[in-house]
Design a protein around this motif. Structure first.
Motif, PDB file in Angstrom:
ATOM      1  N   ASP A  78       0.828  -1.204   0.000  1.00 19.34           N
ATOM      2  CA  ASP A  78       0.000   0.000   0.000  1.00 19.34           C
ATOM      3  C   ASP A  78       0.865   1.258   0.000  1.00 19.34           C
ATOM      4  O   ASP A  78       1.690   1.468   0.901  1.00 19.34           O
ATOM      5  CB  ASP A  78      -0.904  -0.024   1.231  1.00 19.34           C
ATOM      6  CG  ASP A  78      -1.896   1.113   1.245  1.00 19.34           C
ATOM      7  OD1 ASP A  78      -3.007   0.927   0.736  1.00 19.34           O
ATOM      8  OD2 ASP A  78      -1.545   2.193   1.756  1.00 19.34           O
ATOM      9  N   SER A  79       0.670   2.128  -0.993  1.00 19.40           N
ATOM     10  CA  SER A  79       1.503   3.330  -1.131  1.00 19.40           C
ATOM     11  C   SER A  79       1.355   4.271   0.048  1.00 19.40           C
ATOM     12  O   SER A  79       2.340   4.873   0.509  1.00 19.40           O
ATOM     13  CB  SER A  79       1.152   4.068  -2.428  1.00 19.40           C
ATOM     14  OG  SER A  79       1.479   3.293  -3.560  1.00 19.40           O
ATOM     15  N   ALA A  80       0.144   4.422   0.583  1.00 15.19           N
ATOM     16  CA  ALA A  80      -0.062   5.329   1.712  1.00 15.19           C
ATOM     17  C   ALA A  80       0.680   4.828   2.946  1.00 15.19           C
ATOM     18  O   ALA A  80       1.326   5.614   3.665  1.00 15.19           O
ATOM     19  CB  ALA A  80      -1.554   5.477   2.009  1.00 15.19           C
ATOM     20  N   ILE A  81       0.602   3.534   3.201  1.00 17.99           N
ATOM     21  CA  ILE A  81       1.326   2.958   4.339  1.00 17.99           C
ATOM     22  C   ILE A  81       2.824   3.118   4.137  1.00 17.99           C
ATOM     23  O   ILE A  81       3.561   3.475   5.067  1.00 17.99           O
ATOM     24  CB  ILE A  81       0.959   1.470   4.519  1.00 17.99           C
ATOM     25  CG1 ILE A  81      -0.505   1.322   4.940  1.00 17.99           C
ATOM     26  CG2 ILE A  81       1.872   0.802   5.547  1.00 17.99           C
ATOM     27  CD1 ILE A  81      -0.995  -0.109   5.006  1.00 17.99           C
ATOM     28  N   MET A  82       3.290   2.888   2.923  1.00 19.68           N
ATOM     29  CA  MET A  82       4.720   3.013   2.630  1.00 19.68           C
ATOM     30  C   MET A  82       5.203   4.440   2.870  1.00 19.68           C
ATOM     31  O   MET A  82       6.285   4.655   3.443  1.00 19.68           O
ATOM     32  CB  MET A  82       4.985   2.560   1.200  1.00 19.68           C
ATOM     33  CG  MET A  82       4.726   1.069   0.979  1.00 19.68           C
ATOM     34  SD  MET A  82       4.578   0.585  -0.755  1.00 19.68           S
ATOM     35  CE  MET A  82       6.289   0.625  -1.258  1.00 19.68           C
ATOM     36  N   ASP A  83       4.409   5.429   2.470  1.00 23.13           N
ATOM     37  CA  ASP A  83       4.796   6.827   2.671  1.00 23.13           C
ATOM     38  C   ASP A  83       4.857   7.178   4.159  1.00 23.13           C
ATOM     39  O   ASP A  83       5.796   7.848   4.620  1.00 23.13           O
ATOM     40  CB  ASP A  83       3.803   7.756   1.968  1.00 23.13           C
ATOM     41  CG  ASP A  83       3.954   7.735   0.455  1.00 23.13           C
ATOM     42  OD1 ASP A  83       5.003   7.276  -0.030  1.00 23.13           O
ATOM     43  OD2 ASP A  83       3.012   8.176  -0.235  1.00 23.13           O
ATOM     44  N   VAL A  84       3.860   6.716   4.917  1.00 24.48           N
ATOM     45  CA  VAL A  84       3.844   6.990   6.354  1.00 24.48           C
ATOM     46  C   VAL A  84       5.048   6.342   7.026  1.00 24.48           C
ATOM     47  O   VAL A  84       5.702   6.947   7.886  1.00 24.48           O
ATOM     48  CB  VAL A  84       2.523   6.491   6.979  1.00 24.48           C
ATOM     49  CG1 VAL A  84       2.610   6.498   8.503  1.00 24.48           C
ATOM     50  CG2 VAL A  84       1.356   7.337   6.513  1.00 24.48           C
ATOM     51  N   ALA A  85       5.360   5.106   6.626  1.00 19.99           N
ATOM     52  CA  ALA A  85       6.494   4.401   7.228  1.00 19.99           C
ATOM     53  C   ALA A  85       7.805   5.116   6.935  1.00 19.99           C
ATOM     54  O   ALA A  85       8.654   5.277   7.825  1.00 19.99           O
ATOM     55  CB  ALA A  85       6.535   2.959   6.724  1.00 19.99           C
ATOM     56  N   ARG A  86       7.996   5.539   5.700  1.00 22.35           N
ATOM     57  CA  ARG A  86       9.223   6.279   5.345  1.00 22.35           C
ATOM     58  C   ARG A  86       9.353   7.542   6.192  1.00 22.35           C
ATOM     59  O   ARG A  86      10.421   7.854   6.717  1.00 22.35           O
ATOM     60  CB  ARG A  86       9.203   6.646   3.859  1.00 22.35           C
ATOM     61  CG  ARG A  86       9.456   5.501   2.904  1.00 22.35           C
ATOM     62  CD  ARG A  86       9.691   6.040   1.500  1.00 22.35           C
ATOM     63  NE  ARG A  86       9.681   4.969   0.510  1.00 22.35           N
ATOM     64  CZ  ARG A  86       8.622   4.628  -0.223  1.00 22.35           C
ATOM     65  NH1 ARG A  86       7.477   5.306  -0.064  1.00 22.35           N
ATOM     66  NH2 ARG A  86       8.700   3.655  -1.094  1.00 22.35           N
ATOM     67  N   ASN A  87       8.256   8.262   6.312  1.00 25.72           N
ATOM     68  CA  ASN A  87       8.287   9.513   7.072  1.00 25.72           C
ATOM     69  C   ASN A  87       8.586   9.277   8.551  1.00 25.72           C
ATOM     70  O   ASN A  87       9.101  10.167   9.236  1.00 25.72           O
ATOM     71  CB  ASN A  87       6.958  10.260   6.922  1.00 25.72           C
ATOM     72  CG  ASN A  87       6.754  10.834   5.535  1.00 25.72           C
ATOM     73  OD1 ASN A  87       7.720  11.087   4.810  1.00 25.72           O
ATOM     74  ND2 ASN A  87       5.507  11.029   5.143  1.00 25.72           N
ATOM     75  N   ALA A  88       8.266   8.067   9.016  1.00 22.96           N
ATOM     76  CA  ALA A  88       8.511   7.732  10.426  1.00 22.96           C
ATOM     77  C   ALA A  88       9.899   7.136  10.642  1.00 22.96           C
ATOM     78  O   ALA A  88      10.252   6.796  11.769  1.00 22.96           O
ATOM     79  CB  ALA A  88       7.439   6.761  10.923  1.00 22.96           C
ATOM     80  N   GLY A  89      10.670   6.986   9.552  1.00 15.81           N
ATOM     81  CA  GLY A  89      12.038   6.500   9.692  1.00 15.81           C
ATOM     82  C   GLY A  89      12.236   5.035   9.422  1.00 15.81           C
ATOM     83  O   GLY A  89      13.273   4.470   9.792  1.00 15.81           O
TER      84      GLY A  89
END
Length: 238
Positions: A56-67
């Protein structure tokens, strides 16, 4: 790293949850649900690399932003309702090889802390076991659970020693999986493709850190535990 062994942390989060759509990135106390697990993993004293497996792209973006590192997108075949966590972990180990220990963290256990993760890793290494999973004391004891036959008669799932009724204070300890931390030797895991076997040890966690988010009611309970007002929109169940 622990005892010369390298440790891979893996957070597995697919986007197609039917129980509570969007729960992995639902914001609780200012943090998306998945970030609670990312923050705990990043505070671990042993995890050398933390990665996400998601479709999921949204989950991937949130995870990246969280480190959290996102080195690949999970194949659709491993993101269906019938896909197993075992296959997801095996896929990640094949894509990101070279580690001695794998730690699977599900974002649905937000109250687990770094000490729980590190304690489970330490127990795996010190015991020489193939795998370690976290457990909590069972809510209902198996000695007080029954099968209901077609004829309506009850039979015990487990017989107490001597067949005598037991008072609560006489019950031996019983434990349930809490889903918070799964740890395994990578070679052992790829050979046996499980976290649960006679070679598995259990790491006890307290009930107040063992909440597993499966329903909207669980999210509401989490908000109450954290002292957050439950007045915003929650994900809707289908």
């Amino acid at each position: 790293m622990i005892g010369g062994k390298s440790v891979l942390g893996l957070i597995a989060a697919r986007g197609g949850s039917k129980g509570v759509p969007g729960k992995n990135i639902f914001v609780v106390n200012g943090r998306p649900l998945i970030q609670w697990s990312i923050d705990a993993a990043r505070a671990s004293g042993y995890i050398d690399r933390l990665i996400l497996s998601s479709d999921d792209s949204a989950i991937m973006d949130v995870a990246r932003n969280a480190g959290c590192e996102v080195p690949f997108r999970r194949d659709a075949a491993l993101a269906s309702d019938t896909a197993s966590a075992i296959d997801v972990v095996a896929d990640a180990l094949m894509r990101v090889p070279g580690y001695d220990i794998v730690v699977l963290l599900q974002p649905t256990s937000p109250l687990r802390i770094a000490a729980d993760i590190d304690g489970a890793i330490e127990l795996l290494v010190s015991s020489g076991a193939g795998a370690c999973v976290t457990v909590r004391e069972a809510d209902e004891h198996p000695y007080w659970m029954f099968r209901l036959g077609d004829d309506g008669r009850l039979s015990r799932f487990a017989e107490p020693a001597g067949g005598m009724p037991l008072r609560r204070q006489d019950l031996p300890p019983a434990w349930s999986l809490n889903g918070a931390v799964y740890v395994a030797d990578c070679g052992w895991f790829l050979q046996h493709r499980t976290f649960l076997s006679p070679a598995t040890v259990g790491y006890p966690m307290p009930a107040d850190r063992s909440l597993d988010i499966d329903t909207v009611a669980d999210l509401e309970l989490l908000q109450r535990i954290l002292g957050e007002e439950v007045n915003g929109p929650l994900p809707s169940s289908p």
